[in-house]
Scaffold this motif. Structure first.
Motif, mmCIF file in Angstrom:
data_model
loop_
_atom_site.group_PDB
_atom_site.id
_atom_site.type_symbol
_atom_site.label_atom_id
_atom_site.label_comp_id
_atom_site.label_asym_id
_atom_site.label_seq_id
_atom_site.Cartn_x
_atom_site.Cartn_y
_atom_site.Cartn_z
ATOM 1 N N TRP A 186 -19.080 -7.516 -2.508
ATOM 2 C CA TRP A 186 -20.368 -7.930 -1.969
ATOM 3 C C TRP A 186 -20.311 -7.965 -0.454
ATOM 4 O O TRP A 186 -19.223 -7.963 0.149
ATOM 5 C CB TRP A 186 -20.743 -9.329 -2.484
ATOM 6 C CG TRP A 186 -21.195 -9.359 -3.910
ATOM 7 C CD1 TRP A 186 -21.420 -8.291 -4.729
ATOM 8 C CD2 TRP A 186 -21.470 -10.528 -4.688
ATOM 9 N NE1 TRP A 186 -21.828 -8.715 -5.969
ATOM 10 C CE2 TRP A 186 -21.871 -10.074 -5.972
ATOM 11 C CE3 TRP A 186 -21.432 -11.880 -4.429
ATOM 12 C CZ2 TRP A 186 -22.226 -10.951 -6.989
ATOM 13 C CZ3 TRP A 186 -21.783 -12.762 -5.440
ATOM 14 C CH2 TRP A 186 -22.177 -12.313 -6.706
ATOM 15 N N SER B 176 -24.185 -12.047 1.224
ATOM 16 C CA SER B 176 -24.441 -12.280 -0.194
ATOM 17 C C SER B 176 -23.387 -13.197 -0.802
ATOM 18 O O SER B 176 -23.711 -14.099 -1.590
ATOM 19 C CB SER B 176 -24.467 -10.938 -0.938
ATOM 20 O OG SER B 176 -24.699 -11.130 -2.310
ATOM 21 N N ARG C 144 -16.258 -12.185 -2.002
ATOM 22 C CA ARG C 144 -16.696 -10.929 -1.404
ATOM 23 C C ARG C 144 -15.758 -9.770 -1.770
ATOM 24 O O ARG C 144 -16.201 -8.675 -2.120
ATOM 25 C CB ARG C 144 -16.750 -11.111 0.113
ATOM 26 C CG ARG C 144 -17.074 -9.869 0.904
ATOM 27 C CD ARG C 144 -16.905 -10.155 2.377
ATOM 28 N NE ARG C 144 -17.093 -8.973 3.182
ATOM 29 C CZ ARG C 144 -16.716 -8.866 4.446
ATOM 30 N NH1 ARG C 144 -16.130 -9.885 5.043
ATOM 31 N NH2 ARG C 144 -16.925 -7.747 5.111
#
Length: 258
Positions: free
Chosen positions: A33, A37, A28
Protein backbone atom coordinates in the motif's frame (compact mmCIF):
# COMPACT_ATOMS: atom_id res chain seq x y z
CA UNK A 1 0.21 -6.20 14.30
CA UNK A 2 -0.21 -2.57 15.25
CA UNK A 3 -0.08 -3.22 19.01
CA UNK A 4 2.41 -6.10 19.14
CA UNK A 5 5.70 -5.54 20.95
CA UNK A 6 8.47 -5.83 18.33
CA UNK A 7 11.08 -6.48 21.04
CA UNK A 8 9.26 -9.38 22.70
CA UNK A 9 10.79 -12.86 22.66
CA UNK A 10 9.79 -15.13 19.78
CA UNK A 11 7.88 -17.46 22.11
CA UNK A 12 5.91 -14.61 23.72
CA UNK A 13 2.78 -12.69 22.71
CA UNK A 14 3.20 -9.17 24.08
CA UNK A 15 1.19 -6.05 23.28
CA UNK A 16 1.81 -2.34 23.73
CA UNK A 17 -0.40 0.32 25.29
CA UNK A 18 -0.14 2.33 22.07
CA UNK A 19 0.44 1.52 18.40
CA UNK A 20 3.97 0.49 17.53
CA UNK A 21 6.03 3.24 15.94
CA UNK A 22 6.51 1.40 12.64
CA UNK A 23 3.21 -0.48 12.52
CA UNK A 24 1.98 1.40 9.46
CA UNK A 25 5.30 0.80 7.68
CA UNK A 26 4.99 -2.94 8.24
CA UNK A 27 1.42 -2.84 6.93
CA UNK A 28 2.58 -0.86 3.92
CA UNK A 29 5.27 -3.41 3.02
CA UNK A 30 3.11 -6.48 3.67
CA UNK A 31 0.16 -5.28 1.56
CA UNK A 32 2.07 -3.05 -0.94
CA UNK A 33 0.00 0.00 0.00
CA UNK A 34 0.95 3.66 -0.15
CA UNK A 35 2.17 5.27 3.05
CA UNK A 36 -0.99 7.40 3.32
CA UNK A 37 -3.29 4.40 2.90
CA UNK A 38 -1.35 2.30 5.40
CA UNK A 39 -1.31 5.04 8.04
CA UNK A 40 -5.03 5.77 7.59
CA UNK A 41 -5.98 2.10 7.82
CA UNK A 42 -3.79 1.52 10.88
CA UNK A 43 -5.32 4.56 12.63
CA UNK A 44 -8.85 3.40 11.82
CA UNK A 45 -8.25 -0.16 13.01
CA UNK A 46 -6.63 0.98 16.25
CA UNK A 47 -9.44 3.41 17.03
CA UNK A 48 -12.13 0.89 16.22
CA UNK A 49 -10.72 -1.82 18.49
CA UNK A 50 -9.47 0.23 21.42
CA UNK A 51 -11.52 3.45 21.44
CA UNK A 52 -14.82 2.33 19.88
CA UNK A 53 -15.20 -1.22 21.29
CA UNK A 54 -18.99 -1.08 21.08
CA UNK A 55 -18.83 -0.35 17.36
CA UNK A 56 -16.21 -3.05 16.84
CA UNK A 57 -18.36 -5.58 18.68
CA UNK A 58 -21.42 -4.69 16.57
CA UNK A 59 -19.37 -5.01 13.39
CA UNK A 60 -17.93 -8.37 14.46
CA UNK A 61 -21.40 -9.67 15.32
CA UNK A 62 -22.82 -8.55 11.96
CA UNK A 63 -25.26 -6.03 13.44
CA UNK A 64 -23.73 -3.25 11.31
CA UNK A 65 -21.73 -3.37 8.08
CA UNK A 66 -18.25 -1.88 7.44
CA UNK A 67 -19.69 1.26 5.83
CA UNK A 68 -21.71 2.10 8.95
CA UNK A 69 -18.75 1.31 11.19
CA UNK A 70 -16.81 3.92 9.21
CA UNK A 71 -19.59 6.45 9.80
CA UNK A 72 -19.42 5.87 13.55
CA UNK A 73 -15.65 6.26 13.49
CA UNK A 74 -15.78 9.42 11.40
CA UNK A 75 -18.09 11.18 13.88
CA UNK A 76 -16.85 9.71 17.17
CA UNK A 77 -13.11 9.76 16.49
CA UNK A 78 -11.41 11.70 19.30
CA UNK A 79 -14.57 12.08 21.38
CA UNK A 80 -14.38 11.48 25.14
CA UNK A 81 -15.01 7.86 26.17
CA UNK A 82 -18.10 8.70 28.24
CA UNK A 83 -19.70 10.46 25.27
CA UNK A 84 -18.80 7.60 22.92
CA UNK A 85 -20.46 5.13 25.25
CA UNK A 86 -23.69 7.13 25.60
CA UNK A 87 -24.00 7.80 21.86
CA UNK A 88 -23.29 4.17 20.93
CA UNK A 89 -25.83 2.95 23.49
CA UNK A 90 -28.47 5.19 21.92
CA UNK A 91 -27.74 4.66 18.21
CA UNK A 92 -26.18 1.22 17.73
CA UNK A 93 -29.47 -0.65 18.32
CA UNK A 94 -31.07 1.32 15.46
CA UNK A 95 -28.07 1.59 13.10
CA UNK A 96 -28.92 -1.58 11.18
CA UNK A 97 -32.24 -0.08 10.01
CA UNK A 98 -30.74 3.28 8.95
CA UNK A 99 -28.94 4.30 5.77
CA UNK A 100 -25.43 5.67 6.15
CA UNK A 101 -26.79 9.16 5.46
CA UNK A 102 -29.46 8.88 8.14
CA UNK A 103 -26.93 7.47 10.59
CA UNK A 104 -24.46 10.27 9.87
CA UNK A 105 -27.12 12.92 10.47
CA UNK A 106 -28.11 11.40 13.83
CA UNK A 107 -24.48 11.04 14.89
CA UNK A 108 -23.73 14.65 13.98
CA UNK A 109 -26.65 15.89 16.08
CA UNK A 110 -25.67 13.64 18.98
CA UNK A 111 -22.06 14.84 18.99
CA UNK A 112 -23.15 18.49 18.98
CA UNK A 113 -25.57 17.81 21.83
CA UNK A 114 -23.01 16.14 24.13
CA UNK A 115 -20.02 18.37 23.32
CA UNK A 116 -20.98 21.62 21.55
CA UNK A 117 -17.60 23.26 22.24
CA UNK A 118 -15.74 20.47 20.46
CA UNK A 119 -18.15 20.64 17.52
CA UNK A 120 -17.54 24.39 17.22
CA UNK A 121 -13.77 23.92 17.36
CA UNK A 122 -13.90 21.27 14.64
CA UNK A 123 -16.02 23.52 12.43
CA UNK A 124 -13.73 26.52 12.84
CA UNK A 125 -10.62 24.42 12.22
CA UNK A 126 -12.13 22.99 9.04
CA UNK A 127 -12.98 26.48 7.77
CA UNK A 128 -9.39 27.63 8.28
CA UNK A 129 -8.26 24.68 6.13
CA UNK A 130 -10.68 25.46 3.27
CA UNK A 131 -9.36 24.93 -0.24
CA UNK A 132 -10.25 24.44 -3.90
CA UNK A 133 -9.06 21.27 -5.62
CA UNK A 134 -9.08 20.28 -9.31
CA UNK A 135 -7.95 16.92 -10.64
CA UNK A 136 -8.07 15.08 -13.95
CA UNK A 137 -10.38 12.08 -14.22
CA UNK A 138 -9.48 8.93 -16.21
CA UNK A 139 -12.05 9.89 -18.90
CA UNK A 140 -10.34 13.25 -19.51
CA UNK A 141 -12.87 15.42 -17.67
CA UNK A 142 -12.00 17.45 -14.61
CA UNK A 143 -13.47 17.38 -11.12
CA UNK A 144 -13.48 20.78 -9.41
CA UNK A 145 -14.40 20.86 -5.74
CA UNK A 146 -14.19 23.22 -2.77
CA UNK A 147 -13.91 21.93 0.80
CA UNK A 148 -14.13 23.50 4.24
CA UNK A 149 -16.55 26.23 3.19
CA UNK A 150 -18.68 28.15 5.72
CA UNK A 151 -22.06 26.45 5.79
CA UNK A 152 -24.21 29.57 5.37
CA UNK A 153 -22.24 30.95 2.43
CA UNK A 154 -22.07 27.56 0.72
CA UNK A 155 -25.83 27.14 1.11
CA UNK A 156 -26.40 30.58 -0.45
CA UNK A 157 -24.09 29.72 -3.37
CA UNK A 158 -25.88 26.41 -3.99
CA UNK A 159 -29.27 28.16 -3.83
CA UNK A 160 -28.19 30.72 -6.42
CA UNK A 161 -26.89 28.05 -8.81
CA UNK A 162 -30.09 26.01 -8.40
CA UNK A 163 -32.28 29.08 -8.94
CA UNK A 164 -30.40 30.08 -12.11
CA UNK A 165 -30.45 26.54 -13.49
CA UNK A 166 -34.18 26.21 -12.82
CA UNK A 167 -34.92 29.42 -14.70
CA UNK A 168 -32.74 28.35 -17.63
CA UNK A 169 -34.50 24.99 -17.75
CA UNK A 170 -37.90 26.70 -17.78
CA UNK A 171 -36.71 28.92 -20.64
CA UNK A 172 -36.41 25.82 -22.83
CA UNK A 173 -32.88 24.54 -22.32
CA UNK A 174 -32.91 20.82 -23.25
CA UNK A 175 -30.16 19.66 -20.85
CA UNK A 176 -30.88 18.08 -17.48
CA UNK A 177 -30.96 20.27 -14.40
CA UNK A 178 -27.67 18.81 -13.14
CA UNK A 179 -25.98 19.52 -16.48
CA UNK A 180 -27.24 23.09 -16.44
CA UNK A 181 -26.01 23.54 -12.87
CA UNK A 182 -22.55 22.40 -13.94
CA UNK A 183 -22.54 24.83 -16.89
CA UNK A 184 -23.76 27.70 -14.71
CA UNK A 185 -21.10 27.00 -12.07
CA UNK A 186 -18.36 26.95 -14.70
CA UNK A 187 -19.62 30.15 -16.29
CA UNK A 188 -19.66 31.95 -12.95
CA UNK A 189 -16.12 30.79 -12.13
CA UNK A 190 -14.43 31.34 -15.49
CA UNK A 191 -15.84 34.90 -15.72
CA UNK A 192 -18.02 34.22 -18.75
CA UNK A 193 -21.01 35.66 -16.88
CA UNK A 194 -19.16 38.64 -15.40
CA UNK A 195 -21.34 41.79 -15.26
CA UNK A 196 -24.38 39.88 -16.57
CA UNK A 197 -27.79 40.10 -14.99
CA UNK A 198 -29.84 36.99 -14.33
CA UNK A 199 -31.87 37.64 -17.49
CA UNK A 200 -28.69 38.01 -19.56
CA UNK A 201 -27.28 34.75 -18.21
CA UNK A 202 -30.50 32.93 -19.13
CA UNK A 203 -30.43 34.47 -22.60
CA UNK A 204 -26.78 33.54 -23.12
CA UNK A 205 -27.38 29.91 -22.10
CA UNK A 206 -30.46 29.44 -24.28
CA UNK A 207 -28.85 31.28 -27.22
CA UNK A 208 -25.97 28.80 -27.17
CA UNK A 209 -28.46 25.95 -27.65
CA UNK A 210 -30.34 27.75 -30.43
CA UNK A 211 -27.15 28.64 -32.32
CA UNK A 212 -25.97 25.06 -32.07
CA UNK A 213 -29.23 23.77 -33.57
CA UNK A 214 -29.47 26.39 -36.36
CA UNK A 215 -26.96 24.85 -38.82
CA UNK A 216 -28.64 21.45 -38.55
CA UNK A 217 -32.08 22.93 -39.24
CA UNK A 218 -30.73 24.86 -42.25
CA UNK A 219 -29.13 21.77 -43.78
CA UNK A 220 -32.38 19.80 -43.57
CA UNK A 221 -34.43 22.63 -45.08
CA UNK A 222 -32.21 23.30 -48.10
CA UNK A 223 -30.91 21.23 -51.02
CA UNK A 224 -27.74 19.13 -50.73
CA UNK A 225 -24.69 21.30 -51.12
CA UNK A 226 -22.57 20.96 -54.28
CA UNK A 227 -19.07 19.68 -53.54
CA UNK A 228 -16.40 22.30 -53.97
CA UNK A 229 -12.65 22.27 -54.03
CA UNK A 230 -10.94 22.97 -50.70
CA UNK A 231 -9.84 26.54 -50.20
CA UNK A 232 -6.18 27.33 -50.79
CA UNK A 233 -6.22 30.82 -49.37
CA UNK A 234 -3.40 31.97 -47.18
CA UNK A 235 -5.80 32.52 -44.30
CA UNK A 236 -7.07 28.93 -44.40
CA UNK A 237 -3.60 27.41 -44.61
CA UNK A 238 -1.95 29.55 -41.96
CA UNK A 239 -1.66 28.02 -38.50
CA UNK A 240 -3.84 29.29 -35.71
CA UNK A 241 -1.91 31.75 -33.53
CA UNK A 242 -1.11 30.40 -30.10
CA UNK A 243 -3.05 31.60 -27.10
CA UNK A 244 -1.40 34.36 -25.12
CA UNK A 245 -2.14 32.67 -21.81
CA UNK A 246 -1.75 29.03 -20.85
CA UNK A 247 -4.02 27.56 -18.15
CA UNK A 248 -2.31 25.96 -15.18
CA UNK A 249 -1.67 22.23 -15.31
CA UNK A 250 -4.27 20.09 -13.60
CA UNK A 251 -2.86 17.18 -11.61
CA UNK A 252 -3.93 13.78 -12.89
CA UNK A 253 -5.86 11.37 -10.71
CA UNK A 254 -8.04 11.89 -7.64
CA UNK A 255 -6.59 12.81 -4.28
CA UNK A 256 -6.15 9.70 -2.13
CA UNK A 257 -8.72 9.35 0.59
CA UNK A 258 -7.93 9.03 4.26
Amino acid sequence: MGRRDPFAELDMVATLDESARYAADELRVALTWTRRSAEATQCYADDLVFHLPQVHAALSAGRIDPAKARVFWHHLHGLAARHVESICAALLPHAGRLTTGQLAARLARAVIAVDPDRAREQYERAVTERSVIAYLNPDGTVTLTATGLPADEAAAACERIHHLATQIKRAGHPATLDQIKADVTLGLLNRRFDHMTTTQIITAMTSDVESGQAPANTDHAGQPATPTQPSTSTQASSPTPPSQSTPPDIPAGPRPGP
